[in-house]
Design a protein around this motif. Sequence first.
Motif, PDB file in Angstrom:
ATOM      1  N   LEU A 157       0.703  -1.232  -0.131  1.00 50.25           N
ATOM      2  CA  LEU A 157      -0.013  -0.081   0.041  1.00 50.25           C
ATOM      3  C   LEU A 157       0.736   1.156  -0.061  1.00 50.25           C
ATOM      4  CD1 LEU A 157      -2.366   1.695   0.297  1.00 50.25           C
ATOM      5  CD2 LEU A 157      -2.693   1.208   2.818  1.00 50.25           C
ATOM      6  N   PRO A 158       1.008   1.892  -1.001  1.00 52.68           N
ATOM      7  CA  PRO A 158       1.715   3.053  -1.245  1.00 52.68           C
ATOM      8  C   PRO A 158       1.341   4.096  -0.597  1.00 52.68           C
ATOM      9  CG  PRO A 158       0.577   2.664  -3.208  1.00 52.68           C
ATOM     10  CD  PRO A 158       0.475   1.771  -2.396  1.00 52.68           C
ATOM     11  N   ASN A 159       1.942   4.859   0.411  1.00 48.97           N
ATOM     12  CA  ASN A 159       1.386   5.992   0.997  1.00 48.97           C
ATOM     13  C   ASN A 159       2.439   7.226   1.151  1.00 48.97           C
ATOM     14  OD1 ASN A 159      -0.911   6.907   2.567  1.00 48.97           O
ATOM     15  ND2 ASN A 159      -1.104   4.765   3.359  1.00 48.97           N
ATOM     16  N   GLY A 160       2.454   7.803   2.689  1.00 48.73           N
ATOM     17  CA  GLY A 160       3.387   9.082   2.861  1.00 48.73           C
ATOM     18  C   GLY A 160       4.709   9.075   2.120  1.00 48.73           C
ATOM     19  N   MET A 161       4.844  10.078   1.750  1.00 47.68           N
ATOM     20  CA  MET A 161       6.355  10.643   1.020  1.00 47.68           C
ATOM     21  C   MET A 161       6.780  12.172   1.786  1.00 47.68           C
ATOM     22  SD  MET A 161       4.969  11.003  -2.654  1.00 47.68           S
ATOM     23  CE  MET A 161       3.969   9.444  -2.354  1.00 47.68           C
ATOM     24  N   ALA A 162       8.062  12.197   1.845  1.00 43.29           N
ATOM     25  CA  ALA A 162       8.702  13.402   2.114  1.00 43.29           C
ATOM     26  C   ALA A 162      10.005  13.416   1.528  1.00 43.29           C
ATOM     27  CB  ALA A 162       9.013  13.574   3.613  1.00 43.29           C
ATOM     28  N   SER A 178       4.687  -1.825   6.722  1.00 43.20           N
ATOM     29  CA  SER A 178       4.803  -1.324   7.603  1.00 43.20           C
ATOM     30  C   SER A 178       6.432  -0.656   7.731  1.00 43.20           C
ATOM     31  CB  SER A 178       4.714  -1.958   9.042  1.00 43.20           C
ATOM     32  OG  SER A 178       3.541  -2.247   9.119  1.00 43.20           O
ATOM     33  N   THR A 179       6.754  -0.241   6.863  1.00 37.80           N
ATOM     34  CA  THR A 179       8.216   0.317   6.314  1.00 37.80           C
ATOM     35  C   THR A 179       8.197   1.622   5.999  1.00 37.80           C
ATOM     36  OG1 THR A 179       8.244  -0.531   4.047  1.00 37.80           O
ATOM     37  CG2 THR A 179       8.850  -1.958   5.906  1.00 37.80           C
ATOM     38  N   ILE A 180       9.292   2.342   6.092  1.00 41.93           N
ATOM     39  CA  ILE A 180       9.681   3.671   5.619  1.00 41.93           C
ATOM     40  C   ILE A 180      10.882   3.452   4.821  1.00 41.93           C
ATOM     41  CG2 ILE A 180      10.354   6.211   5.638  1.00 41.93           C
ATOM     42  CD1 ILE A 180       8.775   6.069   8.287  1.00 41.93           C
ATOM     43  N   VAL A 205      13.291   2.519   8.176  1.00 48.52           N
ATOM     44  CA  VAL A 205      12.378   2.544   9.585  1.00 48.52           C
ATOM     45  C   VAL A 205      11.609   1.375   9.266  1.00 48.52           C
ATOM     46  CG1 VAL A 205      10.786   3.382  11.042  1.00 48.52           C
ATOM     47  CG2 VAL A 205      12.403   4.717  10.039  1.00 48.52           C
ATOM     48  N   LYS A 206      11.556  -0.023  10.161  1.00 44.54           N
ATOM     49  CA  LYS A 206      10.331  -0.615  10.362  1.00 44.54           C
ATOM     50  C   LYS A 206       9.493  -0.396  11.497  1.00 44.54           C
ATOM     51  CE  LYS A 206       8.415  -4.784   9.588  1.00 44.54           C
ATOM     52  NZ  LYS A 206       7.858  -4.981   8.097  1.00 44.54           N
ATOM     53  N   VAL A 207       8.396  -0.183  11.449  1.00 46.94           N
ATOM     54  CA  VAL A 207       7.347   0.348  12.379  1.00 46.94           C
ATOM     55  C   VAL A 207       6.869  -1.242  13.125  1.00 46.94           C
ATOM     56  CG1 VAL A 207       5.281   1.474  13.018  1.00 46.94           C
ATOM     57  CG2 VAL A 207       6.880   2.534  11.203  1.00 46.94           C
ATOM     58  N   PRO A 208       7.031  -1.382  14.287  1.00 47.99           N
ATOM     59  CA  PRO A 208       6.428  -2.334  14.833  1.00 47.99           C
ATOM     60  C   PRO A 208       4.791  -2.611  14.723  1.00 47.99           C
ATOM     61  CG  PRO A 208       7.991  -1.641  16.394  1.00 47.99           C
ATOM     62  CD  PRO A 208       7.917  -0.518  15.199  1.00 47.99           C
ATOM     63  N   LYS A 209       4.337  -3.574  14.553  1.00 48.29           N
ATOM     64  CA  LYS A 209       2.792  -3.521  14.425  1.00 48.29           C
ATOM     65  C   LYS A 209       2.038  -2.982  15.592  1.00 48.29           C
ATOM     66  CE  LYS A 209       2.757  -6.097  10.363  1.00 48.29           C
ATOM     67  NZ  LYS A 209       1.870  -5.461   9.213  1.00 48.29           N
ATOM     68  N   GLU A 210       2.775  -3.393  16.920  1.00 45.24           N
ATOM     69  CA  GLU A 210       2.076  -3.068  18.200  1.00 45.24           C
ATOM     70  C   GLU A 210       2.254  -1.433  18.439  1.00 45.24           C
ATOM     71  OE1 GLU A 210       6.348  -4.486  19.421  1.00 45.24           O
ATOM     72  OE2 GLU A 210       4.703  -4.915  17.707  1.00 45.24           O
ATOM     73  N   ASP A 211       2.856  -0.639  17.493  1.00 49.92           N
ATOM     74  CA  ASP A 211       2.871   0.737  17.441  1.00 49.92           C
ATOM     75  C   ASP A 211       1.916   1.320  16.549  1.00 49.92           C
ATOM     76  OD1 ASP A 211       5.182   0.804  19.255  1.00 49.92           O
ATOM     77  OD2 ASP A 211       6.498   1.313  17.899  1.00 49.92           O
ATOM     78  N   GLY A 212       1.180   0.796  15.659  1.00 50.06           N
ATOM     79  CA  GLY A 212       0.220   1.390  14.911  1.00 50.06           C
ATOM     80  C   GLY A 212       0.678   1.026  13.283  1.00 50.06           C
ATOM     81  N   ILE A 213      -0.083   1.611  12.442  1.00 48.86           N
ATOM     82  CA  ILE A 213       0.255   1.532  11.012  1.00 48.86           C
ATOM     83  C   ILE A 213       0.552   2.622  10.340  1.00 48.86           C
ATOM     84  CG2 ILE A 213      -0.790   0.710   8.901  1.00 48.86           C
ATOM     85  CD1 ILE A 213      -3.241  -0.823  10.304  1.00 48.86           C
ATOM     86  N   PRO A 214       1.917   2.688   9.788  1.00 45.35           N
ATOM     87  CA  PRO A 214       2.225   3.944   9.269  1.00 45.35           C
ATOM     88  C   PRO A 214       1.405   4.248   8.047  1.00 45.35           C
ATOM     89  CG  PRO A 214       3.968   2.144   8.644  1.00 45.35           C
ATOM     90  CD  PRO A 214       2.778   1.646   9.581  1.00 45.35           C
ATOM     91  N   ASP A 215       1.188   5.725   7.988  1.00 44.93           N
ATOM     92  CA  ASP A 215       0.348   6.173   6.957  1.00 44.93           C
ATOM     93  C   ASP A 215       0.937   7.398   6.434  1.00 44.93           C
ATOM     94  OD1 ASP A 215      -1.935   6.836   5.371  1.00 44.93           O
ATOM     95  OD2 ASP A 215      -3.359   6.348   6.621  1.00 44.93           O
TER      96      ASP A 215
END
Length: 307
Positions: A157-162, A178-180, A205-215
């Motif tokens: 799922l392609p999402n945020g960018m900066a 769940s990656t950046i 960055v790898k966001v742990p599932k328990e922290d939430g879903i990166p959007d």
Amino acid sequence: MSGNIQVDAVVEARTDLGESPVWDERTQRLYFIDINSQKIHIWDNKNKSHDAIDMPELVGTIILAPDEDQLVVALTRTIVLLDLKSRKVVGEPLFTVPEEHGVDKMRFNDGKAAPGGALIIGRMHADWRKGSPGRLYMIDLRTKQWDEILSPEEVGLPNGMAWDEKKQCMYFVDTYHSTISEFRTDEQGVPVKGESGKYERREVVKVPKEDGIPDGMTIDRMMNLWVALAEGGVVASYNPMSGKQLGKVKLPVNKPTACTFGGAVLEQLFVTTRVESGENAPEHWGALLSVKNPGISGAAGAYVAAL
């Protein structure tokens, strides 16, 4: 991170799926969308007024146009130009996804203009949670030339960018994984291909599932990333060099969706949210929120699409 953090509900917009906050420093306005309700919302930060424009289809994302009275709008399969004064789409579509890519249950999702004006934009599948993949494109709206940066085999799922212009890189969220990731870019901010013939990227960055879903995501003046963690109830800050979380801001909702810096000196982090139901639903679900954290501000305003 300062302890004197102030979080306010700016607009009780009651969005079903609020997304794509975009700050226009030319007009001091904050634009955001409600994807499912097919609306573009406008918050006038000078006059403290709120308005909304109905659109004919689902709205995936919005991008600033060279004319401050217009917006570039990505709908289900087309990208169009919206005149804000008449509240109508003007002219022919700026871009249409090829028929072979316009499959059922697909729509445009998050997208932004790169520093040089090219559009980097994703398409997502409605069944992304089941593993149905998306795509990521680079589109030059002036020439109609485009390329697929990531194919369905390469992105969920392609999402945020900066962008970090000094470092010449673009950061990119894949919500499903769940990656950046970091893409190397040219001077225009467009990802470049490596010797393999593919666009070069690496996970930072790898966001742990328990922290939430990166959007949705943005970047501050220290080049740290700010990410809305959907279902985690926070916006979190990450150092992309170390991959470590620097801190997080607890929000008065459980489902933030995206964020961007705005305000006169980019001192506010605006956060969009979505619907929450049930007897324990938070008061401010669907609101546009503002986070003020002393000492932290945005790197730059939104880039403008080249037309």
